[in-house]
Design an enzyme around this catalytic site. Structure first.
Site, PDB file in Angstrom:
ATOM      1  CB  SER A  31      -0.997  -0.186   1.015  1.00 47.80           C
ATOM      2  OG  SER A  31      -1.947   0.725   1.037  1.00 47.80           O
ATOM      3  CG  HIS A  35      -5.802  -2.949   0.125  1.00 44.66           C
ATOM      4  ND1 HIS A  35      -4.977  -2.165  -1.001  1.00 44.66           N
ATOM      5  CD2 HIS A  35      -5.314  -2.167   1.272  1.00 44.66           C
ATOM      6  CE1 HIS A  35      -4.284  -1.167  -0.647  1.00 44.66           C
ATOM      7  NE2 HIS A  35      -4.225  -1.103   0.651  1.00 44.66           N
ATOM      8  CG  ASP A  71      -5.763  -3.873  -4.148  1.00 43.59           C
ATOM      9  OD1 ASP A  71      -6.225  -2.957  -3.347  1.00 43.59           O
ATOM     10  OD2 ASP A  71      -4.730  -4.437  -4.290  1.00 43.59           O
TER      11      ASP A  71
END
Length: 299
Positions: free
Chosen positions: A110, A277, A250
């Protein structure tokens, strides 16, 4: 369950302390895999399962970025303190303090993927490989993609989100309820959250200083200091073999990841079809298989 750590502690970072956890032998001939967590403002906990890489022969370092977890908390620090350069400096300091700067792989998830890409673009001599997981290449591009995902939510959900964002009531129960509709689709899709993911979420809630300042009140309402940040211009400078990882569902969409694939010279991309995610938690066996194959290719 993650294997037991071989060392834990803190290193000095100016007047502050960065907490770290080592699994395996840092003197191994294989590069140390340094895990750079997301947020910004999260902790290492939700990536703890990747300590299992040590059982495959790669030493692993987890750490908590400044402001959260076991590292120094600075709840009074203003927005001018929390910068990308601060966290790049912290990462560089950690690598040198632990003695792994001459032989390492970065795995950033991320926000940690963007941070790792920015660090890799500096072409550090000891970097052997880069893994960018579930990471946008540009916050402005990601914001455009998030608007598309929000528009596809069930009727009324995005309207509730927008109304509360406009009113500044993003801490209201109705906003949180609507927010979870998005999260259940695009952040973590399994019905039960693993304890390590819950631990990281609780850490953000306990001290949201960094998250609120740099990101914003939610994953999809990015109004913090990072809202205009992009690493797109840096990507052609990355000289190491790079692995892109993302989930089909995602919140960081294919479009938000695409610049990495287009601009990094030596890159491959794996999309996990059943994940959002967190494919390392949603499809852990396949994730580990893909990651180990990539690491072996560096040998």
């Amino acid at each position: 369950m993650a294997p037991a750590p071989s060392a834990r502690g803190t290193v000095a970072f100016g007047p502050y302390r960065t907490w770290y956890r080592v699994t395996g032998d840092l003197q191994s001939a294989r590069p140390t895999v340094v895990l750079v967590h997301g947020g910004p403002g999260s902790t290492h906990d939700y990536l703890l399962s990747l300590a299992a890489l040590a059982e495959h022969g790669w030493p692993v370092v987890h750490y908590d970025q400044l402001g959260n977890g076991g590292s120094t908390h600075l709840p009074q620090a203003g927005a001018d303190f929390w910068t990308v350069e601060l966290f790049l400096g912290e990462l560089d300091n950690l690598l040198h303090s632990l003695g792994v700067a001459d032989n390492f792989v970065l795995l950033g998830q991320s926000w940690g993927g963007m941070l790792s890409a920015a660090y890799a673009a500096r072409q550090p001599e000891g970097l052997r490989g880069l893994v960018v997981a579930n990471s946008p290449a540009s916050y402005p591009l990601w914001t455009e993609e998030l608007a598309v995902l929000r528009a596809q939510l069930p009727p009324g959900v995005n309207e509730t989100l927008l109304a509360n964002e406009a009113a500044g009531t993003t801490d209201s129960p109705e906003y949180l309820e609507a927010m979870n509709v998005f999260y259940d689709r695009h952040v973590f899709r399994l019905p039960e959250k693993p304890t390590e993911l819950t631990a990281s979420m609780m850490e953000i809630a306990n001290d949201p200083t960094v998250y609120f300042t740099m990101n914003g009140p939610s994953e999809f309402h990015v109004v913090g200091t990072l809202r205009d940040w992009s690493v797109v211009d840096l990507l052609p400078r990355i000289q190491v073999p790079t692995l892109l990882l993302s989930g089909r569902h995602d919140e960081v969409t294919v479009g938000a990841v695409q610049p990495y694939y287009d601009l990094i010279p030596d890159v491959r991309w794996e999309i996990f079809e059943e994940s959002s995610h967190g494919p390392h938690l949603e499809e852990p066996a396949l994730f580990m298989k893909v990651l180990v194959e990539y690491l072996r290719s560096l040998d």
